[in-house]
Design a protein around this motif. Sequence first.
Motif, mmCIF file in Angstrom:
data_model
loop_
_atom_site.group_PDB
_atom_site.id
_atom_site.type_symbol
_atom_site.label_atom_id
_atom_site.label_comp_id
_atom_site.label_asym_id
_atom_site.label_seq_id
_atom_site.Cartn_x
_atom_site.Cartn_y
_atom_site.Cartn_z
ATOM 1 N N GLN A 1 0.849 -1.198 0.000
ATOM 2 C CA GLN A 1 0.000 0.000 0.000
ATOM 3 C C GLN A 1 0.880 1.241 0.000
ATOM 4 O OE1 GLN A 1 -2.569 0.253 3.381
ATOM 5 N NE2 GLN A 1 -3.434 2.223 2.777
ATOM 6 N N VAL A 2 0.680 2.080 -0.996
ATOM 7 C CA VAL A 2 1.470 3.303 -1.098
ATOM 8 C C VAL A 2 0.995 4.332 -0.077
ATOM 9 C CG1 VAL A 2 1.987 5.260 -2.578
ATOM 10 C CG2 VAL A 2 1.969 2.947 -3.531
ATOM 11 N N GLN A 3 1.944 4.920 0.604
ATOM 12 C CA GLN A 3 1.629 6.009 1.533
ATOM 13 C C GLN A 3 2.645 7.120 1.395
ATOM 14 O OE1 GLN A 3 1.213 4.257 5.555
ATOM 15 N NE2 GLN A 3 -0.901 4.953 5.440
ATOM 16 N N LEU A 4 2.147 8.337 1.401
ATOM 17 C CA LEU A 4 2.968 9.532 1.484
ATOM 18 C C LEU A 4 2.416 10.344 2.648
ATOM 19 C CD1 LEU A 4 3.161 10.569 -2.289
ATOM 20 C CD2 LEU A 4 4.970 9.508 -0.936
ATOM 21 N N VAL A 5 3.238 10.566 3.650
ATOM 22 C CA VAL A 5 2.786 11.247 4.860
ATOM 23 C C VAL A 5 3.615 12.509 5.071
ATOM 24 C CG1 VAL A 5 2.400 11.058 7.326
ATOM 25 C CG2 VAL A 5 2.083 9.052 5.867
ATOM 26 N N GLU A 6 2.941 13.640 4.945
ATOM 27 C CA GLU A 6 3.605 14.928 5.152
ATOM 28 C C GLU A 6 3.591 15.310 6.626
ATOM 29 O OE1 GLU A 6 1.180 15.364 1.236
ATOM 30 O OE2 GLU A 6 0.900 14.517 3.244
ATOM 31 N N SER A 7 4.605 16.048 7.026
ATOM 32 C CA SER A 7 4.668 16.586 8.382
ATOM 33 C C SER A 7 5.506 17.852 8.365
ATOM 34 C CB SER A 7 5.263 15.570 9.357
ATOM 35 O OG SER A 7 6.582 15.239 8.987
ATOM 36 N N GLY A 8 5.440 18.606 9.460
ATOM 37 C CA GLY A 8 6.271 19.799 9.591
ATOM 38 C C GLY A 8 5.554 21.109 9.356
ATOM 39 N N GLY A 9 4.282 21.040 8.981
ATOM 40 C CA GLY A 9 3.543 22.281 8.791
ATOM 41 C C GLY A 9 3.236 22.946 10.119
ATOM 42 N N GLY A 10 2.717 24.162 10.040
ATOM 43 C CA GLY A 10 2.369 24.888 11.251
ATOM 44 C C GLY A 10 2.195 26.355 10.994
ATOM 45 N N LEU A 11 2.160 27.110 12.084
ATOM 46 C CA LEU A 11 1.999 28.558 12.037
ATOM 47 C C LEU A 11 3.372 29.209 12.210
ATOM 48 C CD1 LEU A 11 0.176 31.105 12.076
ATOM 49 C CD2 LEU A 11 0.006 30.779 14.560
ATOM 50 N N VAL A 12 3.701 30.130 11.324
ATOM 51 C CA VAL A 12 5.000 30.794 11.385
ATOM 52 C C VAL A 12 4.815 32.258 10.997
ATOM 53 C CG1 VAL A 12 5.571 30.173 8.993
ATOM 54 C CG2 VAL A 12 7.422 30.643 10.627
ATOM 55 N N GLN A 13 5.642 33.106 11.549
ATOM 56 C CA GLN A 13 5.579 34.530 11.204
ATOM 57 C C GLN A 13 6.234 34.773 9.847
ATOM 58 O OE1 GLN A 13 7.286 36.741 14.526
ATOM 59 N NE2 GLN A 13 5.221 37.158 15.265
ATOM 60 N N ALA A 14 5.775 35.804 9.194
ATOM 61 C CA ALA A 14 6.383 36.194 7.925
ATOM 62 C C ALA A 14 7.881 36.415 8.117
ATOM 63 C CB ALA A 14 5.724 37.451 7.390
ATOM 64 N N GLY A 15 8.643 35.902 7.173
ATOM 65 C CA GLY A 15 10.101 35.971 7.265
ATOM 66 C C GLY A 15 10.719 34.757 7.913
ATOM 67 N N GLY A 16 9.899 33.923 8.507
ATOM 68 C CA GLY A 16 10.383 32.731 9.193
ATOM 69 C C GLY A 16 10.593 31.556 8.256
ATOM 70 N N SER A 17 10.908 30.402 8.860
ATOM 71 C CA SER A 17 11.222 29.199 8.096
ATOM 72 C C SER A 17 10.462 27.996 8.631
ATOM 73 C CB SER A 17 12.724 28.904 8.187
ATOM 74 O OG SER A 17 13.489 29.943 7.631
ATOM 75 N N LEU A 18 10.242 27.059 7.744
ATOM 76 C CA LEU A 18 9.682 25.755 8.104
ATOM 77 C C LEU A 18 10.331 24.713 7.215
ATOM 78 C CD1 LEU A 18 5.797 26.224 8.468
ATOM 79 C CD2 LEU A 18 7.407 25.622 10.291
ATOM 80 N N ARG A 19 10.390 23.500 7.721
ATOM 81 C CA ARG A 19 10.877 22.382 6.928
ATOM 82 C C ARG A 19 9.804 21.296 6.900
ATOM 83 N NH1 ARG A 19 15.349 17.756 8.245
ATOM 84 N NH2 ARG A 19 16.300 17.573 6.168
ATOM 85 N N LEU A 20 9.308 21.017 5.721
ATOM 86 C CA LEU A 20 8.318 19.960 5.553
ATOM 87 C C LEU A 20 9.028 18.658 5.212
ATOM 88 C CD1 LEU A 20 5.612 21.788 3.397
ATOM 89 C CD2 LEU A 20 5.927 21.789 5.885
ATOM 90 N N SER A 21 8.453 17.556 5.695
ATOM 91 C CA SER A 21 8.953 16.226 5.373
ATOM 92 C C SER A 21 7.846 15.410 4.727
ATOM 93 C CB SER A 21 9.435 15.511 6.638
ATOM 94 O OG SER A 21 10.509 16.197 7.238
ATOM 95 N N CYS A 22 8.246 14.485 3.885
ATOM 96 C CA CYS A 22 7.302 13.580 3.243
ATOM 97 C C CYS A 22 7.880 12.177 3.345
ATOM 98 C CB CYS A 22 7.090 13.974 1.796
ATOM 99 S SG CYS A 22 6.084 12.792 0.850
ATOM 100 N N ALA A 23 7.306 11.359 4.218
ATOM 101 C CA ALA A 23 7.764 9.988 4.411
ATOM 102 C C ALA A 23 6.991 9.063 3.485
ATOM 103 C CB ALA A 23 7.565 9.578 5.863
ATOM 104 N N ALA A 24 7.722 8.297 2.698
ATOM 105 C CA ALA A 24 7.114 7.438 1.680
ATOM 106 C C ALA A 24 7.239 5.967 2.048
ATOM 107 C CB ALA A 24 7.774 7.690 0.336
ATOM 108 N N SER A 25 6.266 5.191 1.617
ATOM 109 C CA SER A 25 6.320 3.735 1.799
ATOM 110 C C SER A 25 5.433 3.076 0.756
ATOM 111 C CB SER A 25 5.870 3.341 3.212
ATOM 112 O OG SER A 25 4.542 3.744 3.440
ATOM 113 N N GLY A 26 5.701 1.796 0.508
ATOM 114 C CA GLY A 26 4.860 1.022 -0.402
ATOM 115 C C GLY A 26 5.272 1.061 -1.861
#
Length: 121
Positions: A1-26
Amino acid sequence: QVQLVESGGGLVQAGGSLRLSCAASGFTFSTYTMGWFRQAPGKDREFVAAINWSGGSTYYAASVKGRFTISRDNAKDTAYLQMNSLKDEDTAAYYCAAGRVSVTSTQYDYWGQGTQVTVSS
């Protein structure tokens, strides 16, 4: 079974940074191009960035080029999107996708459920 699971989103102030991840399987992650897309409320889904199977080729939307960086770790079956200098207009649900396509394609085979990124000014 194919899965793609994103994580790392959220609330951030303008000018800030975030790192999203995508874990894959299947599926054989190391043979697939990985892409990131986003969709803001009331707008169509738009392409953000893509990286080929080896990581040797990347492609970005003009709106994020120079601010976002896509990468992958084939040993961990995970793709990443480093987002810097975030702007209000980057607010959206972010989706990762996998496909045996070129980095300029938008026709992916598999999609994740998305992670919300909200940028406040």
